[in-house]
Scaffold this motif. Structure first.
Motif, PDB file in Angstrom:
ATOM      1  N   UNK A 180       2.920  -2.409   1.231  1.00 46.21           N
ATOM      2  CA  UNK A 180       2.913  -1.897   2.605  1.00 46.21           C
ATOM      3  C   UNK A 180       1.972  -2.691   3.504  1.00 46.21           C
ATOM      4  N   UNK A 181       0.993  -3.360   2.906  1.00 48.76           N
ATOM      5  CA  UNK A 181       0.060  -4.134   3.707  1.00 48.76           C
ATOM      6  C   UNK A 181       0.628  -5.436   4.257  1.00 48.76           C
ATOM      7  N   UNK A 182       1.722  -5.918   3.667  1.00 51.91           N
ATOM      8  CA  UNK A 182       2.336  -7.135   4.178  1.00 51.91           C
ATOM      9  C   UNK A 182       2.999  -6.873   5.531  1.00 51.91           C
ATOM     10  N   UNK A 183       2.915  -7.861   6.397  1.00 53.08           N
ATOM     11  CA  UNK A 183       3.409  -7.685   7.758  1.00 53.08           C
ATOM     12  C   UNK A 183       4.912  -7.448   7.794  1.00 53.08           C
ATOM     13  N   UNK A 184       5.647  -8.123   6.884  1.00 52.07           N
ATOM     14  CA  UNK A 184       7.104  -7.998   6.921  1.00 52.07           C
ATOM     15  C   UNK A 184       7.564  -6.609   6.495  1.00 52.07           C
ATOM     16  N   UNK A 185       6.759  -5.923   5.662  1.00 52.15           N
ATOM     17  CA  UNK A 185       7.139  -4.606   5.158  1.00 52.15           C
ATOM     18  C   UNK A 185       6.494  -3.465   5.936  1.00 52.15           C
ATOM     19  N   UNK A 186       5.742  -3.767   6.960  1.00 47.00           N
ATOM     20  CA  UNK A 186       5.061  -2.714   7.703  1.00 47.00           C
ATOM     21  C   UNK A 186       6.070  -1.774   8.361  1.00 47.00           C
ATOM     22  N   UNK A 187       5.945  -0.492   8.075  1.00 50.56           N
ATOM     23  CA  UNK A 187       6.826   0.509   8.650  1.00 50.56           C
ATOM     24  C   UNK A 187       8.180   0.637   7.989  1.00 50.56           C
ATOM     25  N   UNK A 188       8.455  -0.161   6.966  1.00 45.55           N
ATOM     26  CA  UNK A 188       9.758  -0.115   6.297  1.00 45.55           C
ATOM     27  C   UNK A 188       9.615   0.616   4.956  1.00 45.55           C
ATOM     28  N   UNK A 189       9.241   1.867   5.036  1.00 44.05           N
ATOM     29  CA  UNK A 189       8.997   2.637   3.820  1.00 44.05           C
ATOM     30  C   UNK A 189      10.274   2.864   3.019  1.00 44.05           C
ATOM     31  N   UNK A 190      11.400   3.042   3.706  1.00 41.14           N
ATOM     32  CA  UNK A 190      12.660   3.261   2.995  1.00 41.14           C
ATOM     33  C   UNK A 190      13.056   2.030   2.193  1.00 41.14           C
ATOM     34  N   UNK A 191      12.891   0.858   2.766  1.00 37.38           N
ATOM     35  CA  UNK A 191      13.212  -0.383   2.059  1.00 37.38           C
ATOM     36  C   UNK A 191      12.303  -0.563   0.844  1.00 37.38           C
ATOM     37  N   UNK A 214       9.126   7.061  -0.635  1.00 33.57           N
ATOM     38  CA  UNK A 214       9.427   7.079   0.796  1.00 33.57           C
ATOM     39  C   UNK A 214       8.394   7.878   1.576  1.00 33.57           C
ATOM     40  N   UNK A 215       7.890   8.958   0.963  1.00 32.02           N
ATOM     41  CA  UNK A 215       6.850   9.748   1.635  1.00 32.02           C
ATOM     42  C   UNK A 215       5.576   8.934   1.815  1.00 32.02           C
ATOM     43  N   UNK A 216       5.264   8.112   0.827  1.00 33.41           N
ATOM     44  CA  UNK A 216       4.155   7.180   0.942  1.00 33.41           C
ATOM     45  C   UNK A 216       2.808   7.843   1.168  1.00 33.41           C
ATOM     46  N   UNK A 217       1.996   7.242   2.046  1.00 33.32           N
ATOM     47  CA  UNK A 217       0.642   7.758   2.282  1.00 33.32           C
ATOM     48  C   UNK A 217       0.616   9.189   2.793  1.00 33.32           C
ATOM     49  N   UNK A 218       1.674   9.620   3.479  1.00 33.90           N
ATOM     50  CA  UNK A 218       1.685  11.001   3.971  1.00 33.90           C
ATOM     51  C   UNK A 218       1.594  11.998   2.824  1.00 33.90           C
ATOM     52  N   UNK A 219       2.282  11.696   1.723  1.00 30.54           N
ATOM     53  CA  UNK A 219       2.267  12.599   0.578  1.00 30.54           C
ATOM     54  C   UNK A 219       0.892  12.626  -0.076  1.00 30.54           C
ATOM     55  N   UNK A 220       0.304  11.464  -0.320  1.00 26.42           N
ATOM     56  CA  UNK A 220      -1.014  11.429  -0.947  1.00 26.42           C
ATOM     57  C   UNK A 220      -2.061  12.077  -0.052  1.00 26.42           C
TER      58      UNK A 220
END
Length: 364
Positions: free
Chosen positions: A70-81, A196-202
């Motif tokens: 998630x820290x990579x710029x290309x993947x920022x905000x693309x939690x579903x991918x 997909x929930x990512x940081x929100x879940x933790x």
């Protein structure tokens, strides 16, 4: 005509405060209601608790990788991918070995069928290596001649394998395979949702832990997650290492299908003390082919590798990440596996972590 004054409306009386005894009863009733509803919900989803637990274990183990991606710029905000890629990778790691095993079994099916037909008609000839055994030659030879050297179609064991029995076994195996496939599919779906929930879940879990149990409870939850992550790392790393080393031994001793045997050994070695089953069968096959030195060498080398890995490397890897003593790591792995099955391999060290934390708080 004398007019009457309008009737005065009665003033509303202030509500009396609820007595303290009534408040206690209400809180007790609410607690009973909440507990009953939680138990009812768990009973409704009881068949999926193990599925969610497996997904949780895998998610905890891969959580640092998820945050790093998630820290990579290309993947920022693309939690579903990200969730889809990681879930697909887990699926391939399970499906590919199973597929390779099935393909290899289908390749050998014709030869096995011919061998089985020959055994039915002529029996199984006694290997020459039995005559070279240092002891027990007469007893083994007599048993072999009485049970295996004769045509197997006349044996009681073969007569018991009639069509009804074979069909029953086939249906049972098919039902188990279908159930396992369904569980695996639901686990992948659950894992995708968690990723997909990512940081929100933790963040929600940690917030709930702090609200319900305070900072100590949140720290305990974090240490339990570290214990699970360390256990997964220890099991996988040690299993792959044992598979590579024993794969080299398989190649040196001249065993067939070295890659498949090494893969099966690596998977078995991820479970404590299961690797001897694979290299033990391989050593027996070498012994039956007359390669006594190769069989003994493989058995000795495999025993040394498993002893070092299980008693030193794996406990150190898990203990360093969980700050658990060697004995508690070993007890947690073995006791958890005996109590909860495969899932207990990861639950056991986490429970041992709770035990150490509680003991530390008690003596301080």
């Amino acid at each position: 005509m004398i007019s009457r004054p309008p009737e005065s409306q009665p003033e509303s009386l202030p509500e009396s405060p609820t007595p303290p005894d009534c408040l206690k009863k209400q809180k007790a009733a609410s607690l009973v209601l909440y507990v009953a509803l939680v138990l009812l919900a768990l009973w409704v989803v009881r068949d999926f608790i193990a599925v969610a637990a497996w997904a949780g274990v895998i998610a905890i183990a891969l959580w640092p990788l998820l945050r790093k991606v998630e820290g990579y710029r290309w993947f920022t905000g693309r939690t579903t991918l990200i969730a889809a890629v990681l879930t697909l990778a887990i699926a391939l790691l399970v499906v590919l070995p199973v597929g390779i095993g099935i393909i290899q079994a289908l390749r050998e099916a014709h030869d096995m069928n011919e061998w089985f037909k020959a055994a039915q008609e002529n029996g199984i000839p006694m290997p020459d290596v039995i005559a070279r055994l240092p002891f027990g030659v007469h007893q083994i030879s007599a048993w072999w001649q009485a049970n295996l050297a004769q045509p197997l179609r006349d044996s009681a064991a073969m007569k018991g394998l009639h069509s009804t029995t074979v069909m029953t076994l086939g249906r049972h195996f098919g039902a188990r395979a279908a159930h396992g496939l369904m569980v695996f599919a639901f686990m992948l779906v659950t894992l995708f949702v968690i990723f997909q929930a990512g940081p929100r879940l933790s963040g929600s879990l940690m917030k709930g832990a702090r609200r319900g149990f305070g900072d100590d409870g949140a720290q305990l939850l974090a240490r339990m997650a570290a214990a699970v992550r360390g256990t997964v790392s220890g099991l996988v790393v040690v299993g792959l290492g044992e598979g590579v080393l024993l794969g080299v031994a398989y190649f040196v001793t001249g065993l067939p299908h070295v890659a498949l045997l090494a893969l099966v050994t690596a998977i078995a070695a991820m479970l404590p003390f299961c690797a001897p089953l694979t290299f033990g069968v391989a050593a027996l096959w070498l012994f039956s082919q007359g390669s006594v030195a190769g069989a003994i060498g493989l058995a000795v080398f495999g025993s040394v590798v498993v002893f070092v890995a299980e008693h030193f490397v794996r406990p150190v890897l898990i203990g360093n990440s969980t700050r658990l003593p060697f004995l508690l790591v070993l007890f947690g792995i073995l006791g958890g596996a005996e109590t909860f099955g495969l899932l207990g391999l990861f639950i056991g060290p986490a429970l041992m972590t709770v035990l150490v934390v509680l003991w530390t708080d008690l003596v301080q």
